[in-house]
Design a protein around this motif. Structure first.
Motif, PDB file in Angstrom:
ATOM      1  N   GLN A 150      23.777  50.627  57.769  1.00 34.45           N
ATOM      2  CA  GLN A 150      24.042  51.089  56.414  1.00 34.45           C
ATOM      3  C   GLN A 150      23.115  52.254  56.043  1.00 34.45           C
ATOM      4  OE1 GLN A 150      26.219  50.546  53.953  1.00 34.45           O
ATOM      5  NE2 GLN A 150      27.432  49.266  55.334  1.00 34.45           N
ATOM      6  N   VAL A 151      21.871  52.216  56.521  1.00 37.24           N
ATOM      7  CA  VAL A 151      20.957  53.337  56.299  1.00 37.24           C
ATOM      8  C   VAL A 151      21.543  54.600  56.925  1.00 37.24           C
ATOM      9  CG1 VAL A 151      18.695  54.288  56.904  1.00 37.24           C
ATOM     10  CG2 VAL A 151      18.886  51.918  56.123  1.00 37.24           C
ATOM     11  N   HIS A 152      22.078  54.457  58.141  1.00 37.70           N
ATOM     12  CA  HIS A 152      22.705  55.610  58.814  1.00 37.70           C
ATOM     13  C   HIS A 152      23.887  56.140  58.009  1.00 37.70           C
ATOM     14  CE1 HIS A 152      24.943  58.030  61.663  1.00 37.70           C
ATOM     15  NE2 HIS A 152      25.966  57.199  61.544  1.00 37.70           N
ATOM     16  N   LEU A 153      24.733  55.251  57.510  1.00 34.54           N
ATOM     17  CA  LEU A 153      25.915  55.686  56.758  1.00 34.54           C
ATOM     18  C   LEU A 153      25.518  56.404  55.472  1.00 34.54           C
ATOM     19  CD1 LEU A 153      28.327  52.634  57.202  1.00 34.54           C
ATOM     20  CD2 LEU A 153      28.436  54.858  58.339  1.00 34.54           C
ATOM     21  N   TRP A 154      24.521  55.868  54.778  1.00 35.03           N
ATOM     22  CA  TRP A 154      24.061  56.539  53.566  1.00 35.03           C
ATOM     23  C   TRP A 154      23.469  57.906  53.883  1.00 35.03           C
ATOM     24  CZ3 TRP A 154      25.058  55.834  48.643  1.00 35.03           C
ATOM     25  CH2 TRP A 154      25.497  54.588  48.202  1.00 35.03           C
ATOM     26  N   MET A 155      22.658  57.984  54.919  1.00 30.95           N
ATOM     27  CA  MET A 155      22.069  59.262  55.310  1.00 30.95           C
ATOM     28  C   MET A 155      23.150  60.252  55.726  1.00 30.95           C
ATOM     29  SD  MET A 155      18.635  58.167  57.419  1.00 30.95           S
ATOM     30  CE  MET A 155      18.273  59.890  57.794  1.00 30.95           C
ATOM     31  N   ARG A 156      24.151  59.770  56.438  1.00 30.40           N
ATOM     32  CA  ARG A 156      25.248  60.627  56.879  1.00 30.40           C
ATOM     33  C   ARG A 156      25.928  61.287  55.689  1.00 30.40           C
ATOM     34  NH1 ARG A 156      29.713  60.849  60.588  1.00 30.40           N
ATOM     35  NH2 ARG A 156      31.625  61.308  59.441  1.00 30.40           N
ATOM     36  N   ASN A 157      26.318  60.486  54.726  1.00 32.00           N
ATOM     37  CA  ASN A 157      27.043  61.014  53.566  1.00 32.00           C
ATOM     38  C   ASN A 157      26.160  61.884  52.682  1.00 32.00           C
ATOM     39  OD1 ASN A 157      29.874  59.811  53.617  1.00 32.00           O
ATOM     40  ND2 ASN A 157      28.637  57.965  53.895  1.00 32.00           N
TER      41      ASN A 157
END
Length: 365
Positions: A150-157
């Motif tokens: 989820q950290v990766h997804l937030w950082m991605r967006n």
């Protein structure tokens, strides 16, 4: 024997992958335009291609079973692409706008998230465990519910949307800087670049909305529809970006490097503005009508008045409360009004525009 089967939804993703890598190679080998800008654009396209490849191999069951059933790591390692794509688009725009811009060591800070990606992957592997890593490539719910992922997804967006906004701010700032030095900015062609950057930003916002819908509701189908449509638009804008970037190798005007502009700004604030500068400028405009030169620049005015460009700009900004572009064009507007009220002949608006020093309909109207 299992057969590799692509669905209709895979078509735009395949186009993105193929075209991104093809165009990236073309940009790297072609001797056209600015080399530094081409390099950044090539890396941006390759990163988009890798991002699309990551999405396709994860969501295509046939690819998983036919080719990658024994290659678990590839489903995780390709996710670094976003950390490369977002900043390289920003530096492409910056290199294109400022001809003297050179990538510096401090610019490497933009790639800190990319450098930290192995740490993120290590943390993800540790949190999932060996069995969780294998199940994660077939059970998205398991991967999606992992806090590290989820950290990766937030950082991605956030990276995509943040750098998209930063690119638009860069374009707006560039236009304002032009107005400090030029009385006619119609020679620049920023529309195509603004539309393309805005297009990518809209796509990334679209994908971000898809993520938020999936995260905070049970509407998986709506999130999937938004994600698929985002792939279609992405394919369109990849084509448009390359075609327009190769057709428009320059923007129009060259500005000083960012460090020089910042230094000038510091000096500007420290200068004591001579109130007589504005009086001299206004007198010259009225007596010699310098504004009738449609391409009059701040540097040319400095040569005529024997006053430094920095002092003239400071006087216009701080005393006149406007930029150089508006200051000169205000005189042109007044001249046009005088022509219309004093001339008995029937002049067309184009004649009035030319006689007043305008060479652009958009500026005149």
């Amino acid at each position: 024997m299992d057969k590799l089967v692509f669905s209709f939804n895979d078509v735009p993703v395949i186009l993105i992958i193929f075209q991104s890598f093809l165009f990236a190679i073309l940009l790297l080998v072609a001797q056209i335009g600015k080399r530094q800008a081409n390099i950044f654009l090539a890396f941006f396209l390759m990163a988009l291609g890798l991002d699309a490849l990551d999405a396709m191999i994860y969501w295509s069951p046939s690819i998983k079973h036919v080719y990658l059933s024994d290659h678990v790591h590839i489903f995780y390692c390709l996710k670094f692409s976003v950390y490369l794509a977002a900043p390289t688009l920003y530096f492409y725009v910056k290199s294109l706008l400022y001809a003297d811009y050179v990538f510096s060591r401090k610019d490497l800070l933009h790639f800190v998230p990319l450098a930290l990606f192995p740490v993120l992957i290590a943390a993800l592997y540790l949190s999932l465990g060996e069995q969780g890593r294998e199940l994660g490539i077939t059970q998205f719910g398991l991967l999606y519910g992992n806090p590290v992922y989820q950290v990766h997804l937030w950082m991605r967006n956030i990276l995509y949307v943040g750098y998209g906004v930063a690119c638009l701010i860069l374009l707006l700032r560039y236009k304002e800087e032009l107005k400090q030095r030029y009385s006619n900015i119609e020679k620049i062609d920023m529309f195509w670049l603004t539309m393309l950057v805005g297009g990518f930003l809209m796509i990334w916002l679209w994908v971000f909305i898809s993520y938020l819908i999936t995260l905070f509701s049970s509407s998986m189908w709506l999130g999937n529809v938004i994600g698929i449509s985002g792939n279609v638009f992405n394919a369109i804008f990849v084509n448009a970006l390359v075609v327009y970037s190769m057709a428009h190798v320059t923007i129009g005007y060259t500005l000083a490097p960012a460090e020089d502009r910042a230094e000038q700004g510091e000096h500007k604030e420290a200068d004591n503005i001579d109130p007589g500068i504005m009086d001299k400028l206004n007198q010259l405009m009225q007596e010699r009508e310098l504004f009738l030169d449609p391409d009059l620049t701040l540097e040319q005015l400095a040569d005529i008045t024997h006053i430094s460009a920095r002092k003239i700009s400071s006087a216009i900004n701080r005393t006149g409360k406007q930029n150089f572009f508006d200051y000169i064009n205000n005189f042109r507007v007044q001249k046009a009004a005088d022509i219309l009220t004093s001339s008995n002949a029937k002049l067309s608006m184009l004649d009035v525009m030319a006689d007043a020093g305008f060479n652009s309909k958009s500026t005149f109207y």
